[in-house]
Design a protein around this motif. Structure first.
Motif, PDB file in Angstrom:
ATOM      1  N   SER A 131      39.331   6.215  37.796  1.00 41.63           N
ATOM      2  CA  SER A 131      38.486   7.316  37.330  1.00 41.63           C
ATOM      3  C   SER A 131      37.667   6.944  36.094  1.00 41.63           C
ATOM      4  CB  SER A 131      39.349   8.539  37.022  1.00 41.63           C
ATOM      5  OG  SER A 131      40.240   8.246  35.967  1.00 41.63           O
ATOM      6  N   ARG A 132      37.901   5.762  35.547  1.00 35.58           N
ATOM      7  CA  ARG A 132      37.168   5.344  34.350  1.00 35.58           C
ATOM      8  C   ARG A 132      36.191   4.225  34.693  1.00 35.58           C
ATOM      9  NH1 ARG A 132      41.997   4.538  30.215  1.00 35.58           N
ATOM     10  NH2 ARG A 132      40.749   2.705  29.834  1.00 35.58           N
ATOM     11  N   ILE A 133      35.170   4.095  33.903  1.00 36.13           N
ATOM     12  CA  ILE A 133      34.202   3.013  34.079  1.00 36.13           C
ATOM     13  C   ILE A 133      34.750   1.765  33.406  1.00 36.13           C
ATOM     14  CG2 ILE A 133      31.906   2.208  33.435  1.00 36.13           C
ATOM     15  CD1 ILE A 133      30.939   5.084  33.735  1.00 36.13           C
ATOM     16  N   HIS A 134      34.784   0.681  34.146  1.00 34.86           N
ATOM     17  CA  HIS A 134      35.234  -0.598  33.607  1.00 34.86           C
ATOM     18  C   HIS A 134      34.088  -1.174  32.771  1.00 34.86           C
ATOM     19  CE1 HIS A 134      36.370  -4.810  33.497  1.00 34.86           C
ATOM     20  NE2 HIS A 134      37.592  -4.440  33.874  1.00 34.86           N
ATOM     21  N   PRO A 135      34.255  -1.323  31.462  1.00 33.85           N
ATOM     22  CA  PRO A 135      33.128  -1.695  30.605  1.00 33.85           C
ATOM     23  C   PRO A 135      32.519  -3.061  30.933  1.00 33.85           C
ATOM     24  CG  PRO A 135      35.181  -1.658  29.354  1.00 33.85           C
ATOM     25  CD  PRO A 135      35.488  -1.113  30.705  1.00 33.85           C
ATOM     26  N   VAL A 136      33.322  -4.039  31.283  1.00 36.38           N
ATOM     27  CA  VAL A 136      32.783  -5.366  31.607  1.00 36.38           C
ATOM     28  C   VAL A 136      32.006  -5.307  32.912  1.00 36.38           C
ATOM     29  CG1 VAL A 136      33.383  -7.752  32.172  1.00 36.38           C
ATOM     30  CG2 VAL A 136      34.565  -6.588  30.299  1.00 36.38           C
ATOM     31  N   ALA A 137      32.576  -4.648  33.916  1.00 33.03           N
ATOM     32  CA  ALA A 137      31.889  -4.517  35.204  1.00 33.03           C
ATOM     33  C   ALA A 137      30.576  -3.757  35.028  1.00 33.03           C
ATOM     34  CB  ALA A 137      32.794  -3.809  36.212  1.00 33.03           C
ATOM     35  N   TRP A 138      30.607  -2.708  34.250  1.00 35.61           N
ATOM     36  CA  TRP A 138      29.389  -1.925  33.992  1.00 35.61           C
ATOM     37  C   TRP A 138      28.307  -2.802  33.382  1.00 35.61           C
ATOM     38  CZ3 TRP A 138      27.552   2.862  35.022  1.00 35.61           C
ATOM     39  CH2 TRP A 138      26.436   3.287  34.298  1.00 35.61           C
ATOM     40  N   GLN A 139      28.677  -3.560  32.366  1.00 39.67           N
ATOM     41  CA  GLN A 139      27.704  -4.416  31.687  1.00 39.67           C
ATOM     42  C   GLN A 139      27.166  -5.492  32.630  1.00 39.67           C
ATOM     43  OE1 GLN A 139      29.254  -6.564  28.329  1.00 39.67           O
ATOM     44  NE2 GLN A 139      27.234  -6.970  27.508  1.00 39.67           N
ATOM     45  N   LEU A 140      28.036  -6.098  33.440  1.00 39.83           N
ATOM     46  CA  LEU A 140      27.594  -7.132  34.369  1.00 39.83           C
ATOM     47  C   LEU A 140      26.541  -6.614  35.336  1.00 39.83           C
ATOM     48  CD1 LEU A 140      30.984  -8.861  35.256  1.00 39.83           C
ATOM     49  CD2 LEU A 140      29.051  -9.906  34.065  1.00 39.83           C
ATOM     50  N   VAL A 141      26.682  -5.383  35.779  1.00 39.27           N
ATOM     51  CA  VAL A 141      25.770  -4.845  36.785  1.00 39.27           C
ATOM     52  C   VAL A 141      24.594  -4.114  36.144  1.00 39.27           C
ATOM     53  CG1 VAL A 141      25.554  -3.224  38.698  1.00 39.27           C
ATOM     54  CG2 VAL A 141      27.564  -4.689  38.535  1.00 39.27           C
ATOM     55  N   GLN A 142      24.840  -3.278  35.166  1.00 42.42           N
ATOM     56  CA  GLN A 142      23.809  -2.374  34.670  1.00 42.42           C
ATOM     57  C   GLN A 142      22.790  -3.019  33.729  1.00 42.42           C
ATOM     58  OE1 GLN A 142      23.306   0.763  35.802  1.00 42.42           O
ATOM     59  NE2 GLN A 142      24.972   0.280  37.221  1.00 42.42           N
ATOM     60  N   ASP A 143      23.187  -4.040  32.994  1.00 45.90           N
ATOM     61  CA  ASP A 143      22.271  -4.606  31.995  1.00 45.90           C
ATOM     62  C   ASP A 143      20.962  -5.130  32.599  1.00 45.90           C
ATOM     63  OD1 ASP A 143      23.994  -3.942  29.976  1.00 45.90           O
ATOM     64  OD2 ASP A 143      24.508  -6.002  29.431  1.00 45.90           O
ATOM     65  N   HIS A 144      21.005  -5.657  33.807  1.00 44.76           N
ATOM     66  CA  HIS A 144      19.806  -6.249  34.407  1.00 44.76           C
ATOM     67  C   HIS A 144      19.468  -5.676  35.771  1.00 44.76           C
ATOM     68  CE1 HIS A 144      19.653  -9.202  31.198  1.00 44.76           C
ATOM     69  NE2 HIS A 144      20.953  -9.360  31.348  1.00 44.76           N
ATOM     70  N   LEU A 145      20.060  -4.541  36.126  1.00 46.58           N
ATOM     71  CA  LEU A 145      19.902  -3.971  37.453  1.00 46.58           C
ATOM     72  C   LEU A 145      18.440  -3.776  37.834  1.00 46.58           C
ATOM     73  CD1 LEU A 145      21.309  -2.857  39.958  1.00 46.58           C
ATOM     74  CD2 LEU A 145      21.410  -0.644  38.822  1.00 46.58           C
ATOM     75  N   ARG A 146      17.653  -3.196  36.960  1.00 49.54           N
ATOM     76  CA  ARG A 146      16.233  -2.953  37.273  1.00 49.54           C
ATOM     77  C   ARG A 146      15.490  -4.263  37.543  1.00 49.54           C
ATOM     78  NH1 ARG A 146      14.603   2.276  36.605  1.00 49.54           N
ATOM     79  NH2 ARG A 146      15.929   3.554  35.309  1.00 49.54           N
ATOM     80  N   ASP A 147      15.794  -5.300  36.781  1.00 48.88           N
ATOM     81  CA  ASP A 147      15.145  -6.597  36.987  1.00 48.88           C
ATOM     82  C   ASP A 147      15.442  -7.149  38.378  1.00 48.88           C
ATOM     83  OD1 ASP A 147      14.249  -6.497  34.344  1.00 48.88           O
ATOM     84  OD2 ASP A 147      15.995  -7.615  33.607  1.00 48.88           O
ATOM     85  N   TRP A 148      16.675  -6.960  38.844  1.00 50.32           N
ATOM     86  CA  TRP A 148      17.077  -7.514  40.134  1.00 50.32           C
ATOM     87  C   TRP A 148      16.488  -6.749  41.303  1.00 50.32           C
ATOM     88  CZ3 TRP A 148      22.678  -7.186  38.090  1.00 50.32           C
ATOM     89  CH2 TRP A 148      22.914  -8.227  37.190  1.00 50.32           C
ATOM     90  N   LEU A 149      16.192  -5.480  41.112  1.00 52.39           N
ATOM     91  CA  LEU A 149      15.749  -4.637  42.227  1.00 52.39           C
ATOM     92  C   LEU A 149      14.278  -4.254  42.184  1.00 52.39           C
ATOM     93  CD1 LEU A 149      18.779  -2.176  42.334  1.00 52.39           C
ATOM     94  CD2 LEU A 149      18.388  -4.210  43.740  1.00 52.39           C
ATOM     95  N   ILE A 150      13.547  -4.696  41.182  1.00 52.00           N
ATOM     96  CA  ILE A 150      12.200  -4.182  40.965  1.00 52.00           C
ATOM     97  C   ILE A 150      11.169  -4.649  41.994  1.00 52.00           C
ATOM     98  CG2 ILE A 150      11.360  -6.004  39.432  1.00 52.00           C
ATOM     99  CD1 ILE A 150      10.291  -3.601  37.672  1.00 52.00           C
ATOM    100  N   ASP A 151      11.409  -5.779  42.659  1.00 46.97           N
ATOM    101  CA  ASP A 151      10.362  -6.349  43.510  1.00 46.97           C
ATOM    102  C   ASP A 151      10.745  -6.340  44.993  1.00 46.97           C
ATOM    103  OD1 ASP A 151       8.043  -7.552  44.331  1.00 46.97           O
ATOM    104  OD2 ASP A 151       8.452  -9.495  43.390  1.00 46.97           O
ATOM    105  N   ALA A 152      10.933  -5.155  45.552  1.00 51.10           N
ATOM    106  CA  ALA A 152      11.272  -5.050  46.979  1.00 51.10           C
ATOM    107  C   ALA A 152      10.160  -5.634  47.845  1.00 51.10           C
ATOM    108  CB  ALA A 152      11.538  -3.599  47.358  1.00 51.10           C
ATOM    109  N   ALA A 153       8.915  -5.409  47.456  1.00 48.36           N
ATOM    110  CA  ALA A 153       7.794  -5.965  48.225  1.00 48.36           C
ATOM    111  C   ALA A 153       7.842  -7.486  48.201  1.00 48.36           C
ATOM    112  CB  ALA A 153       6.467  -5.464  47.661  1.00 48.36           C
ATOM    113  N   GLY A 154       8.207  -8.056  47.062  1.00 45.67           N
ATOM    114  CA  GLY A 154       8.328  -9.511  46.962  1.00 45.67           C
ATOM    115  C   GLY A 154       9.416 -10.056  47.869  1.00 45.67           C
ATOM    116  N   VAL A 155      10.519  -9.345  47.984  1.00 45.99           N
ATOM    117  CA  VAL A 155      11.592  -9.760  48.896  1.00 45.99           C
ATOM    118  C   VAL A 155      11.068  -9.711  50.329  1.00 45.99           C
ATOM    119  CG1 VAL A 155      13.865  -9.179  49.815  1.00 45.99           C
ATOM    120  CG2 VAL A 155      13.453  -9.089  47.344  1.00 45.99           C
ATOM    121  N   ARG A 156      10.390  -8.631  50.677  1.00 46.59           N
ATOM    122  CA  ARG A 156       9.838  -8.483  52.028  1.00 46.59           C
ATOM    123  C   ARG A 156       8.857  -9.614  52.338  1.00 46.59           C
ATOM    124  NH1 ARG A 156       8.326  -3.471  51.706  1.00 46.59           N
ATOM    125  NH2 ARG A 156       6.292  -3.933  50.844  1.00 46.59           N
ATOM    126  N   GLU A 157       8.105 -10.051  51.329  1.00 40.59           N
ATOM    127  CA  GLU A 157       7.113 -11.117  51.514  1.00 40.59           C
ATOM    128  C   GLU A 157       7.697 -12.510  51.307  1.00 40.59           C
ATOM    129  OE1 GLU A 157       4.197  -9.878  48.687  1.00 40.59           O
ATOM    130  OE2 GLU A 157       3.740  -8.047  49.819  1.00 40.59           O
TER     131      GLU A 157
END
Length: 111
Positions: free
Chosen positions: A6-32
């Motif tokens: 029921s709690r957020i794991h701080p290390v897991a949160w940081q690993l995923v959330q710190d750069h999430l937007r960078d990893w997902l921002i270019d869907a068109a680039g992935v498609r191309e």
């Protein structure tokens, strides 16, 4: 030690959330098949795997698709007398959720 679910794991949160937007921002680039866009996506997938290891749970990478699996688990769903594997159920959930997202975005963007 397993982290309380029921709690957020701080290390897991940081690993995923710190750069999430960078990893997902270019869907068109992935498609191309842009090498950079695919590298970003793969980096995010790797980090989500590390987050799952840190949390000792798939929770850091779980989304709506996992709800299908959990619902079927609660209903004791079987196919030909056997319980389908978690990954199979999540795969079916992924297809259903992707269809839902497509319908949602078409309605919003009128495409």
């Amino acid at each position: 030690m397993r982290w309380a679910s029921s709690r957020i794991h701080p290390v897991a949160w940081q690993l995923v959330q710190d750069h999430l937007r960078d990893w997902l921002i270019d869907a068109a680039g992935v498609r191309e098949a842009s090498a950079h866009a695919i590298e970003q996506l793969v980096a995010g997938l790797i980090m989500s795997g590390l987050a799952m290891q840190a949390a000792q749970s798939s929770r850091p990478a779980s989304g709506a698709e996992h709800q299908f699996s959990h619902l079927w688990d609660m209903q004791h769903h079987t196919h030909e007398g056997r319980t389908p594997l978690h990954g199979f159920k999540v795969g079916i959930g992924t297809l259903a959720v992707a269809g839902l997202y497509e319908t949602f975005f078409r309605a919003i963007w009128r495409i």
